[in-house]
Design an enzyme around this catalytic site. Structure first.
Site, mmCIF file in Angstrom:
data_model
loop_
_atom_site.group_PDB
_atom_site.id
_atom_site.type_symbol
_atom_site.label_atom_id
_atom_site.label_comp_id
_atom_site.label_asym_id
_atom_site.label_seq_id
_atom_site.Cartn_x
_atom_site.Cartn_y
_atom_site.Cartn_z
ATOM 1 N N ARG A 152 0.753 -1.229 0.187
ATOM 2 C CA ARG A 152 -0.155 -0.059 0.041
ATOM 3 C C ARG A 152 1.072 1.168 -0.112
ATOM 4 N NH1 ARG A 152 -4.361 -0.025 4.480
ATOM 5 N NH2 ARG A 152 -4.709 2.147 3.438
ATOM 6 N N LYS A 166 -7.322 18.454 11.105
ATOM 7 C CA LYS A 166 -7.885 18.168 12.429
ATOM 8 C C LYS A 166 -8.007 19.314 13.061
ATOM 9 C CE LYS A 166 -8.858 13.583 11.801
ATOM 10 N NZ LYS A 166 -8.225 12.600 12.392
ATOM 11 N N HIS A 187 -13.825 5.706 12.729
ATOM 12 C CA HIS A 187 -13.683 6.404 11.139
ATOM 13 C C HIS A 187 -13.255 5.184 10.248
ATOM 14 C CE1 HIS A 187 -11.832 8.757 7.893
ATOM 15 N NE2 HIS A 187 -10.975 7.748 8.014
ATOM 16 N N GLN A 199 -8.747 5.016 -1.329
ATOM 17 C CA GLN A 199 -8.513 6.201 -0.645
ATOM 18 C C GLN A 199 -6.796 6.267 -0.480
ATOM 19 O OE1 GLN A 199 -8.608 3.830 1.524
ATOM 20 N NE2 GLN A 199 -8.145 4.696 3.708
ATOM 21 N N TYR A 227 -8.709 16.863 -1.998
ATOM 22 C CA TYR A 227 -8.872 17.769 -0.813
ATOM 23 C C TYR A 227 -7.982 17.830 0.054
ATOM 24 C CZ TYR A 227 -12.199 14.624 1.309
ATOM 25 O OH TYR A 227 -12.646 13.570 2.115
ATOM 26 N N PRO A 228 -7.447 18.901 0.600
ATOM 27 C CA PRO A 228 -6.588 18.754 1.776
ATOM 28 C C PRO A 228 -7.371 18.953 2.841
ATOM 29 C CG PRO A 228 -6.466 20.880 0.782
ATOM 30 C CD PRO A 228 -7.440 20.226 -0.061
ATOM 31 N N MET A 229 -7.066 18.487 4.069
ATOM 32 C CA MET A 229 -7.712 18.963 5.522
ATOM 33 C C MET A 229 -7.198 18.893 6.811
ATOM 34 S SD MET A 229 -9.559 14.981 6.094
ATOM 35 C CE MET A 229 -10.170 15.538 7.802
HETATM 36 O O1 76R Z 1 -5.542 2.847 6.545
HETATM 37 C C1 76R Z 1 -6.636 2.005 6.782
HETATM 38 O O2 76R Z 1 -7.437 1.829 5.832
HETATM 39 C C2 76R Z 1 -7.036 1.810 8.120
HETATM 40 C C3 76R Z 1 -8.159 2.590 8.694
HETATM 41 C C4 76R Z 1 -7.951 4.222 8.243
HETATM 42 C C5 76R Z 1 -7.299 5.116 8.748
HETATM 43 C C6 76R Z 1 -6.226 5.017 9.740
HETATM 44 C C7 76R Z 1 -8.716 4.880 7.238
HETATM 45 C C8 76R Z 1 -9.962 4.177 6.855
HETATM 46 N N1 76R Z 1 -8.470 6.272 7.288
HETATM 47 C C9 76R Z 1 -7.579 6.469 8.209
HETATM 48 C C10 76R Z 1 -6.861 7.563 8.241
HETATM 49 MN MN1 76R Z 1 -9.663 7.654 6.378
HETATM 50 N N2 76R Z 1 -10.281 9.109 5.435
HETATM 51 C C11 76R Z 1 -10.453 10.374 5.330
HETATM 52 C C12 76R Z 1 -11.542 10.888 4.539
HETATM 53 O O3 76R Z 1 -14.338 13.462 4.443
HETATM 54 C C13 76R Z 1 -13.816 13.138 5.603
HETATM 55 O O4 76R Z 1 -14.538 13.242 6.310
HETATM 56 C C14 76R Z 1 -12.407 12.839 5.921
HETATM 57 C C15 76R Z 1 -11.699 12.465 4.714
HETATM 58 C C16 76R Z 1 -12.042 9.872 3.889
HETATM 59 C C17 76R Z 1 -13.238 10.252 2.856
HETATM 60 C C18 76R Z 1 -11.361 8.861 4.266
HETATM 61 C C19 76R Z 1 -12.075 7.670 3.802
HETATM 62 N N3 76R Z 1 -8.376 8.961 7.102
HETATM 63 C C20 76R Z 1 -7.288 8.809 7.743
HETATM 64 C C21 76R Z 1 -6.695 10.142 8.087
HETATM 65 C C22 76R Z 1 -5.426 10.344 9.081
HETATM 66 C C23 76R Z 1 -6.006 10.972 10.482
HETATM 67 C C24 76R Z 1 -5.095 10.831 11.371
HETATM 68 O O5 76R Z 1 -3.898 10.097 11.474
HETATM 69 O O6 76R Z 1 -5.293 11.476 12.590
HETATM 70 C C25 76R Z 1 -7.311 11.151 7.609
HETATM 71 C C26 76R Z 1 -7.133 12.475 7.576
HETATM 72 C C27 76R Z 1 -8.594 10.374 6.755
HETATM 73 C C28 76R Z 1 -9.391 10.924 6.033
HETATM 74 N N4 76R Z 1 -10.574 6.159 5.314
HETATM 75 C C29 76R Z 1 -10.601 4.657 5.577
HETATM 76 C C30 76R Z 1 -11.631 6.287 4.245
HETATM 77 C C31 76R Z 1 -12.124 5.149 3.835
HETATM 78 C C32 76R Z 1 -12.856 4.949 2.946
HETATM 79 C C33 76R Z 1 -11.452 4.226 4.519
HETATM 80 C C34 76R Z 1 -11.704 2.586 4.684
HETATM 81 C C35 76R Z 1 -10.762 1.974 3.625
HETATM 82 C C36 76R Z 1 -10.959 0.669 3.197
HETATM 83 O O7 76R Z 1 -11.064 -0.316 4.046
HETATM 84 O O8 76R Z 1 -11.070 0.361 1.886
#
Ligand code: 76R
Length: 287
Positions: free
Chosen positions: A154, A172, A195, A208, A168-170
């Site tokens: 990955r 916390k 999440h 993603q 998009y950038p974001m």
């Molecule tokens: O990596 C992994 O799949 C493990 C679980 C996971 C993590 C650690 C995960 C799963 N994300 C992680 C981290 Mn995410 N993600 C976003 C957005 O629009 C919004 O509200 C937020 C934008 C989306 C749409 C999304 C989708 N993720 C993060 C982080 C880092 C945060 C930190 O470390 O504090 C951000 C900023 C972020 C944001 N996330 C998933 C998804 C999806 C669809 C999954 C599941 C993927 C899958 O199982 O196929």
């Protein structure tokens, strides 16, 4: 020393997103042989980047006024990203592409769960937290996680080849009363677990790519979503707004939406004769 509140991450591709406005009418005014020459020169650069295991390059036709073309570069170092950027800017085609914005980040796999597990394991082994020995053991656990083939795959996967892209950038939130960075570790880990659970209900529908940009760019993360149907973005992002990690803590930058297309379809994009396809059409492959 490792700060006990900091979740570890594994880091992969160095990523540069570049947005451009395309001077379509000026380009169209060139003689057709010159247009073909400029397009071929650009395709050759992109194809050489994408054929290398050390890099990748992706193109997307963007919707709206924010940009016409998004170029995504993956590389193994900032030096290599710099070289890709200069390589692009040296193209004759660059005269017709005006940069509008860009984003620098590094692909990351968050390790909230694993970091907590590592801490517990070292505690069970009665190591003094953050002693030299503890640090060495912690590094060993982290390295093991990085070597896990699923992670390695990955961290350095090529740019997902799906028709629609949303970038998009974001951040916390770090406000006076609501501040993600002041939540206890266990609470952040729980929110990230939730999440991930919501995210996984979209597994298969969306790919993603989360990249960290703290220290590199104006927001804390870049989010790239790739899907075969743009409605998936709307549904997923809407649903996440109800999840606490987003509802209480997410702050978003501008959104960029577009259609990925095959590198060999660049001449079609430039000519505007039709909308470039994700899979190169046979006639362009012949050009
Ligand atoms: O990596 C992994 O799949 C493990 C679980 C996971 C993590 C650690 C995960 C799963 N994300 C992680 C981290 Mn995410 N993600 C976003 C957005 O629009 C919004 O509200 C937020 C934008 C989306 C749409 C999304 C989708 N993720 C993060 C982080 C880092 C945060 C930190 O470390 O504090 C951000 C900023 C972020 C944001 N996330 C998933 C998804 C999806 C669809 C999954 C599941 C993927 C899958 O199982 O196929």
């Amino acid at each position: 020393m490792r700060h006990p509140e900091v979740p570890e991450s594994l880091d992969g591709w160095h990523i540069l997103h570049r947005m451009f406005r395309f001077e379509r009418r000026a380009f169209a005014a060139l003689p057709s042989a010159r247009r073909e020459e400029l397009a071929a020169e650009a395709v050759a650069l992109f194809v050489s980047l994408s054929a290398s295991p050390e890099a990748d390059a992706g193109l997307a036709q963007m919707l709206g006024h924010k940009s016409d073309l998004m170029v995504t570069h993956y590389a193994r170092s900032f030096e290599a990203l710099g070289a890709a950027q200069i390589g692009f800017d040296r193209l004759s085609l660059a005269e017709f592409l005006e940069p509008t914005t860009s984003y620098v980040s590094i692909l990351e796999l968050g390790l909230y769960g694993d970091t907590a597990r590592f801490h517990a394991e070292l505690r069970d082994r009665s190591l003094k937290p953050h002693s030299a020995e503890w640090n060495a053991e912690f590094d060993a656990l982290l390295e093991k996680a990085a070597r896990d083939p699923r992670s390695a795959e990955r961290l350095f996967a090529k740019i997902p080849s799906r028709r629609y892209v949303c970038f998009y950038p974001m951040n916390k939130r770090r406000g006076e009363s609501v501040n993600w960075y002041r939540l206890p570790y266990a609470e952040r880990a729980r929110l990230m677990l939730d999440h991930g659970k919501i995210g996984r209900t979209f597994h298969g529908l969306v790919t993603q790519v989360i990249s960290g940009s703290i220290g590199f760019d104006d927001y804390e993360w870049g989010v790239d979503l790739y899907a075969d149907d743009p409605l998936v973005f709307k549904r997923l992002i809407y649903e996440m707004r109800f999840d606490e990690a987003s509802a209480a803590f997410a702050e978003f930058g501008p959104f960029y939406t577009g259609m990925n297309f095959a590198l060999a379809e660049l001449p079609v994009f430039l000519d505007g004769s039709r909308i470039p396809e994700l899979i190169a059409m046979p006639e362009t492959a012949l050009r």
